[in-house]
Design a protein around this motif. Structure first.
Motif, PDB file in Angstrom:
ATOM      1  N   ILE A  17      65.808  97.390   6.184  1.00  0.00           N
ATOM      2  CA  ILE A  17      66.096  96.016   5.769  1.00  0.00           C
ATOM      3  C   ILE A  17      67.204  95.978   4.728  1.00  0.00           C
ATOM      4  O   ILE A  17      67.093  96.585   3.668  1.00  0.00           O
ATOM      5  CB  ILE A  17      64.824  95.336   5.224  1.00  0.00           C
ATOM      6  CG1 ILE A  17      63.800  95.212   6.354  1.00  0.00           C
ATOM      7  CG2 ILE A  17      65.144  93.955   4.648  1.00  0.00           C
ATOM      8  CD1 ILE A  17      62.488  94.612   5.922  1.00  0.00           C
ATOM      9  N   GLY A  18      68.270  95.278   5.077  1.00  0.00           N
ATOM     10  CA  GLY A  18      69.377  95.068   4.143  1.00  0.00           C
ATOM     11  C   GLY A  18      70.156  96.333   3.818  1.00  0.00           C
ATOM     12  O   GLY A  18      70.936  96.362   2.872  1.00  0.00           O
TER      13      GLY A  18
ATOM     14  N   GLY B  63      65.714  94.249  10.710  1.00  0.00           N
ATOM     15  CA  GLY B  63      66.197  95.357   9.883  1.00  0.00           C
ATOM     16  C   GLY B  63      67.596  95.742  10.321  1.00  0.00           C
ATOM     17  O   GLY B  63      67.760  96.454  11.304  1.00  0.00           O
ATOM     18  N   SER B  64      68.601  95.167   9.590  1.00  0.00           N
ATOM     19  CA  SER B  64      70.010  95.472   9.864  1.00  0.00           C
ATOM     20  C   SER B  64      70.437  95.177  11.302  1.00  0.00           C
ATOM     21  O   SER B  64      71.203  95.932  11.906  1.00  0.00           O
ATOM     22  CB  SER B  64      70.339  96.912   9.485  1.00  0.00           C
ATOM     23  OG  SER B  64      70.145  97.093   8.092  1.00  0.00           O
TER      24      SER B  64
ATOM     25  N   GLU C  54      59.483  95.259  10.963  1.00  0.00           N
ATOM     26  CA  GLU C  54      60.668  95.452  10.131  1.00  0.00           C
ATOM     27  C   GLU C  54      60.482  96.687   9.245  1.00  0.00           C
ATOM     28  O   GLU C  54      59.858  96.592   8.172  1.00  0.00           O
ATOM     29  CB  GLU C  54      60.867  94.242   9.218  1.00  0.00           C
ATOM     30  CG  GLU C  54      61.058  92.940   9.956  1.00  0.00           C
ATOM     31  CD  GLU C  54      61.805  91.924   9.110  1.00  0.00           C
ATOM     32  OE1 GLU C  54      62.885  91.512   9.539  1.00  0.00           O
ATOM     33  OE2 GLU C  54      61.338  91.578   8.022  1.00  0.00           O
TER      34      GLU C  54
ATOM     35  N   HIS D  18      56.653  89.334   4.349  1.00  0.00           N
ATOM     36  CA  HIS D  18      57.969  89.976   4.387  1.00  0.00           C
ATOM     37  C   HIS D  18      57.987  91.148   3.403  1.00  0.00           C
ATOM     38  O   HIS D  18      57.396  91.065   2.322  1.00  0.00           O
ATOM     39  CB  HIS D  18      59.063  88.960   4.036  1.00  0.00           C
ATOM     40  CG  HIS D  18      60.426  89.527   4.275  1.00  0.00           C
ATOM     41  ND1 HIS D  18      61.053  90.329   3.361  1.00  0.00           N
ATOM     42  CD2 HIS D  18      61.259  89.436   5.343  1.00  0.00           C
ATOM     43  CE1 HIS D  18      62.222  90.710   3.851  1.00  0.00           C
ATOM     44  NE2 HIS D  18      62.373  90.175   5.056  1.00  0.00           N
TER      45      HIS D  18
ATOM     46  N   LEU E 231      64.481  89.117  13.977  1.00  0.00           N
ATOM     47  CA  LEU E 231      64.449  88.425  12.681  1.00  0.00           C
ATOM     48  C   LEU E 231      65.628  88.995  11.894  1.00  0.00           C
ATOM     49  O   LEU E 231      65.668  90.194  11.602  1.00  0.00           O
ATOM     50  CB  LEU E 231      63.113  88.696  11.973  1.00  0.00           C
ATOM     51  CG  LEU E 231      62.935  88.106  10.571  1.00  0.00           C
ATOM     52  CD1 LEU E 231      63.193  86.607  10.540  1.00  0.00           C
ATOM     53  CD2 LEU E 231      61.517  88.386  10.043  1.00  0.00           C
TER      54      LEU E 231
ATOM     55  N   GLY F 258      68.417  88.968   8.734  1.00  0.00           N
ATOM     56  CA  GLY F 258      68.783  88.576   7.372  1.00  0.00           C
ATOM     57  C   GLY F 258      70.298  88.488   7.262  1.00  0.00           C
ATOM     58  O   GLY F 258      70.921  87.529   7.730  1.00  0.00           O
ATOM     59  N   THR F 259      70.887  89.529   6.678  1.00  0.00           N
ATOM     60  CA  THR F 259      72.317  89.562   6.348  1.00  0.00           C
ATOM     61  C   THR F 259      73.241  88.974   7.432  1.00  0.00           C
ATOM     62  O   THR F 259      74.085  88.129   7.130  1.00  0.00           O
ATOM     63  CB  THR F 259      72.734  91.021   6.042  1.00  0.00           C
ATOM     64  OG1 THR F 259      71.727  91.613   5.202  1.00  0.00           O
ATOM     65  CG2 THR F 259      74.072  91.075   5.335  1.00  0.00           C
TER      66      THR F 259
ATOM     67  N   LYS G 109      66.952  84.211   2.944  1.00  0.00           N
ATOM     68  CA  LYS G 109      66.569  84.820   1.661  1.00  0.00           C
ATOM     69  C   LYS G 109      67.123  83.955   0.524  1.00  0.00           C
ATOM     70  O   LYS G 109      67.026  82.739   0.606  1.00  0.00           O
ATOM     71  CB  LYS G 109      67.038  86.270   1.598  1.00  0.00           C
ATOM     72  CG  LYS G 109      66.587  87.066   2.835  1.00  0.00           C
ATOM     73  CD  LYS G 109      66.801  88.536   2.717  1.00  0.00           C
ATOM     74  CE  LYS G 109      66.309  89.224   3.983  1.00  0.00           C
ATOM     75  NZ  LYS G 109      66.400  90.656   3.926  1.00  0.00           N
TER      76      LYS G 109
HETATM   77  P1  PGA Z   1      68.500  92.340   7.215  1.00  0.00           P
HETATM   78  O1  PGA Z   1      67.139  91.630   6.817  1.00  0.00           O
HETATM   79  O2  PGA Z   1      68.913  91.800   8.553  1.00  0.00           O
HETATM   80  O3  PGA Z   1      69.462  91.972   6.128  1.00  0.00           O
HETATM   81  O4  PGA Z   1      68.233  93.802   7.261  1.00  0.00           O
HETATM   82  C1  PGA Z   1      66.114  91.462   7.759  1.00  0.00           C
HETATM   83  C2  PGA Z   1      64.932  90.770   7.138  1.00  0.00           C
HETATM   84  O5  PGA Z   1      64.688  91.000   5.951  1.00  0.00           O
HETATM   85  O6  PGA Z   1      64.219  89.997   7.783  1.00  0.00           O
END
Ligand code: PGA
Length: 239
Positions: free
Chosen positions: A164-165, A194-195, A159, A90, A214, A216-217, A8
């Motif tokens: 998500i996040g 998603g988390s 997701e 996304h 997939l 993110g954080t 991101k």
């Molecule tokens: P996240 O993001 O792991 O921070 O929830 C996942 C994503 O947006 O692909």
């Protein structure tokens, strides 16, 4: 399994290089067989001095070769760095940047025509989840409309927007229900996002039709990303 890191708007050019070197050493040292993707921010794109164990991609791009599209980058800029992987649809593009499904489909078609590996994201908002499973699937299928599900370089990421996040991952049973339904129509690999964290990766990766993550954080710190890859490796060895 496919394990992908979505940076991101995190990391700089320098920290991305350090991250990739560390990740690459880890993948080589432990002979990791998973397919690993990293999606850095545009400004950190480069021809990195790393092995082919890491697939570099972009989080977004404009569906044109070049032209007057202020603030965007197109195929010309991606070619410079030999980028052949992209995330499309996304939830942050859909919700924060108000990208319509029509525009997302246009991007899909463009990058499919240019032979990109596409991680195509789908997922329901909280209000839809609260209406129950059929409402969730109806929403997801509307996002898949006009997407060529037989494209051989397609990867679909489920997701849920509310996961998500937020630190709140979907429950294993809920992920399984969606993955099982998607599997009936989609041969492509199915990822969950998603988390995802080292704490829940094992549970999610053991969901039957889940082919990867997939992240993110929890991917922004290279040690935490490697920990998740290691969990996937241990699971594969248990089988
Ligand atoms: P996240 O993001 O792991 O921070 O929830 C996942 C994503 O947006 O692909």
């Amino acid at each position: 399994m496919i394990i992908a890191a979505n940076f991101k708007t995190n990391h700089t050019r320098l920290s991305t290089i350090e991250y990739l070197e560390k990740l690459d050493n880890f993948l080589i040292k432990y002979s990791i067989k998973d397919e690993v993707f990293v999606f850095p921010p545009f400004t950190a794109l480069d021809i990195y001095n790393i092995s082919d164990k890491i697939n570099i991609g972009v989080q977004n791009a404009y569906p044109a070769y070049k032209g007057s599209f202020t603030g965007e980058i197109g195929l010309l800029q991606l070619e410079e760095f030999k980028i052949k992987n992209i995330i499309i649809g996304h939830s942050e593009r859909r919700h924060i940047f108000k990208e319509s499904n029509e525009f997302i489909v246009e991007k899909f078609k463009f990058f499919k025509d240019h032979d990109f590996r596409i991680i195509y994201c789908v997922g329901e908002p909280k209000s839809q989840r609260e209406k129950g499973f059929s409402a969730v699937m109806e929403y997801i299928y509307s996002q898949l409309e006009n997407i060529d599900l037989n494209y051989d370089k397609l990867i679909v990421a489920y997701e849920p927007v509310w996961a998500i996040g937020t630190g709140l991952s979907a429950k294993k049973e809920d992920i399984k229900e969606v993955m099982d339904a998607l599997r009936e129509d989609i041969k492509a690999p199915l990822l969950y996002g998603g988390s995802v964290k080292p704490d829940n990766a094992k549970d999610i990766l053991s969901v039957k039709n889940c082919d990867g993550l997939l992240i993110g954080t929890a991917s922004w710190d290279v040690d935490s990303f490697c920990e998740i890859i290691n969990i996937s490796k241990m699971l594969a060895e248990e089988k």
